[in-house]
Design an enzyme around this catalytic site. Structure first.
Site, PDB file in Angstrom:
ATOM      1  N   ARG A  95     -62.882 -41.333  -7.236  1.00  0.00           N
ATOM      2  CA  ARG A  95     -61.994 -42.483  -7.442  1.00  0.00           C
ATOM      3  C   ARG A  95     -60.937 -42.152  -8.500  1.00  0.00           C
ATOM      4  O   ARG A  95     -61.141 -41.227  -9.297  1.00  0.00           O
ATOM      5  CB  ARG A  95     -62.834 -43.675  -7.938  1.00  0.00           C
ATOM      6  CG  ARG A  95     -63.923 -44.068  -6.956  1.00  0.00           C
ATOM      7  CD  ARG A  95     -65.170 -44.569  -7.695  1.00  0.00           C
ATOM      8  NE  ARG A  95     -66.257 -44.775  -6.735  1.00  0.00           N
ATOM      9  CZ  ARG A  95     -66.543 -45.941  -6.166  1.00  0.00           C
ATOM     10  NH1 ARG A  95     -65.857 -47.018  -6.505  1.00  0.00           N
ATOM     11  NH2 ARG A  95     -67.508 -46.043  -5.283  1.00  0.00           N
TER      12      ARG A  95
ATOM     13  N   GLY B 100     -78.934 -52.454  -9.504  1.00  0.00           N
ATOM     14  CA  GLY B 100     -78.700 -51.294  -8.636  1.00  0.00           C
ATOM     15  C   GLY B 100     -78.828 -51.596  -7.157  1.00  0.00           C
ATOM     16  O   GLY B 100     -78.787 -50.694  -6.321  1.00  0.00           O
TER      17      GLY B 100
ATOM     18  N   ASP C 182     -61.157 -48.270 -10.365  1.00  0.00           N
ATOM     19  CA  ASP C 182     -62.449 -47.649 -10.021  1.00  0.00           C
ATOM     20  C   ASP C 182     -62.779 -47.857  -8.547  1.00  0.00           C
ATOM     21  O   ASP C 182     -63.731 -47.249  -8.042  1.00  0.00           O
ATOM     22  CB  ASP C 182     -63.579 -48.200 -10.902  1.00  0.00           C
ATOM     23  CG  ASP C 182     -63.682 -49.713 -10.852  1.00  0.00           C
ATOM     24  OD1 ASP C 182     -62.684 -50.381 -11.199  1.00  0.00           O
ATOM     25  OD2 ASP C 182     -64.738 -50.237 -10.461  1.00  0.00           O
TER      26      ASP C 182
END
Ligand code: AMP
Ligand code: MG
Length: 497
Positions: free
Chosen positions: A187, A130, A256
């Site tokens: 997106r 992350g 994406d």
């Protein structure tokens, strides 16, 4: 004198995306970032958002921008999306390291979303940490603002916060968090996600949210989804026409990473070309060259086809009717791309009128540049120095291996200029507003990274300031216009970030 303090919730929060609730967004707390340090604050963008430099220096601001405290009145959110990566269906992806931390209204009343990239794991991290490393965060921070200054539709960057927190990639690096800003971070992959799950209701809800926020003129119209998709496709085509005419390679044009607003999004292994090569691949992880410079326009169209496929149920209840409408929408891409890219090439040559053989003139120049490895940015910038009634400037001629071929091109160019009665000075001034002098070359970004990694962000600050005015010759900043020195080691960029 009474100090005029901003109201506690200034700028005003306007949680439109958050209001969609499940399944679109989930609340996720950022992970604490140890010993955060503000490396850069984008004062111009801050001012647009009603966040001033004094605020940026406050401990409260640093806490929010590091992910150590929430924005008043807003719970941080992650969203889910899927997508095609390198031409293959990749399934569920989602915000694996990005969290929406606020939706505010800017000075023009426009809703703006603030997103922290690298604020810790989310349910979509798929086992990864992350985090984002300082190296890639500097690249994203500098490039998104450089693109904005060039006039290219892009997400913006408000702040860059660094931390000594170790992050493991090929080697051990340190963490950073960029606060990105955009009217929306939706997106293409968000739509692909709900289409794959058979959630036509969610497709419609998301489309209507975007229409209400970004195309209110279409709201309520029975054919609003088709018209909105037409806008999305045209916006995507225009964005790629900008990329091509600036020698910009995105590097990872997966669906994406494609913004529904036609904004350049997710700066990873991008690159501005130094020497022009049509088949240049900027991402060393892209072994097949899928996202080579010359492939970008086609890939943009391929991505639009994936979006249209996902949105078929929004176009018509009957599959045949939907397919027919999708085909008509798909055609918008090529038309918009061709019109925009030719208008931009003409502007780069200083041509005001459109003539049939203009495309051939551009292509001949690009072929000459490629054969001589002429620097793309400087090669175009130099064209303003060609005078209608003089031979090619000797200095520019030297850059071309086949000087005779360059002379012949210059003769044809000058003839073309004469045909529309061009005036040298006015033309040069126009050209210098579309052919930049300064772009974020990899070696420039790397110098700022190397210095920042050893604790000094002076070069980062200098480079950001130069790139904020890419079209203006800036005194003492000549070296920022230059390609890497001959023989200098090549800066390798890949997907690791
Ligand atoms: P990218 O290649 O950066 O566009 O990322 C593709 C997907 O991987 C997205 O879902 C990202 O959120 C996710 N991702 C990339 N890097 C990380 C990371 N370090 N931790 C968690 N998720 C990540
Ligand atoms: Mg991405």
């Amino acid at each position: 004198m009474l100090a005029t303090l901003p109201p506690p919730l200034w700028p005003p929060v306007q949680a439109r995306f958050a209001a969609l609730g499940a399944p679109f967004v989930q609340e996720v707390a950022p992970s604490p970032l140890p010993l955060p340090r503000l490396l850069h604050f984008n004062a111009a963008l801050g001012a647009e958002l009603g966040l001033d430099a004094a605020w940026s220096r406050s401990a409260a601001a640093l806490d929010r921008l590091a992910g150590n405290a929430a924005w008043p009145g807003y719970a941080p959110l992650a969203s889910v999306y899927s997508g095609h990566q390198f031409g293959r269906w990749a399934g569920r992806l989602g915000d694996g390291r990005a969290l929406l931390i606020a939706e505010i209204r800017n000075g023009h009343g426009q809703g703006m979303e603030l997103q922290l990239k690298g604020a810790g794991p989310t349910p979509y991290s798929r086992g990864a940490d992350g985090r984002a490393v300082l190296r890639s965060s500097i690249r994203e921070y500098l490039c998104s603002e450089a693109m904005h200054a060039l006039g290219v539709p892009t997400t913006r960057a408000l702040t860059l916060v660094a931390s000594p927190l170790p992050v493991i990639r090929e080697s051990v690096e340190t963490a950073a968090v960029v606060c990105r800003v955009a009217p929306s971070f939706v997106r293409f992959g968000h739509f692909e996600h709900y289409a794959q799950a058979g959630r036509v209701d969610a497709l419609a809800t998301l489309a209507d949210h975007l229409i209400a926020a970004h195309h209110p003129e279409l709201a309520g119209a029975p054919d609003r989804h088709a018209r909105w998709l037409g806008e999305v496709i045209a916006g995507t085509a225009r964005m790629i026409a900008y990329w091509q005419t600036l020698g910009f390679c995105h590097g990872v044009m997966n669906t994406d990473n494609f913004s529904i607003l036609g904004l350049t999004l997710d700066y990873g292994p991008f690159g501005f070309m130094d020497a022009f090569r049509a088949h240049h691949v900027c991402n060393h992880s892209d072994h097949e060259g899928r996202y080579a410079y010359q492939a970008q326009p086609e890939i943009g169209q391929w991505n639009c086809a994936r979006l249209l496929e996902a949105c078929l149920p929004l176009l018509d209840g009957e599959p045949d009717g939907a397919r027919e409408k999708a085909q008509a929408l798909h055609a918008i891409y090529r038309e918009t791309y061709n019109d925009t890219v030719m208008a931009r090439w003409r502007a780069k040559l200083g041509l005001r009128e459109a003539r049939e053989r203009d495309a051939a003139l551009v292509n001949r120049l690009l072929a000459l540049m490629q054969a001589s490895r002429r620097d793309f940015t400087l090669g175009f910038r130099a064209l303003a120095k060609i005078a209608v009634h003089d031979d090619a400037p000797a200095q520019e001629r030297e850059h071309y291996a086949d000087a005779g071929a360059f002379d012949r091109w210059t003769q044809d160019y000058r003839e073309r200029l004469r045909a529309e009665g061009a005036d040298d000075d006015a033309r040069a001034a126009r050209m210098n507003r579309v052919n930049p002098l300064y772009v974020l070359r990899n070696h420039l970004a790397q110098a700022a990274i190397d210095q920042a990694q050893s604790g000094d962000s002076a070069e980062l600050t200098r480079l950001a300031a130069v790139l904020a005015r890419p079209y203006d010759e800036q005194a003492g900043m000549q070296r920022y216009a230059l390609p890497p020195a001959p023989g200098a080691p090549c800066v390798d960029v890949g997907c690791s970030s």
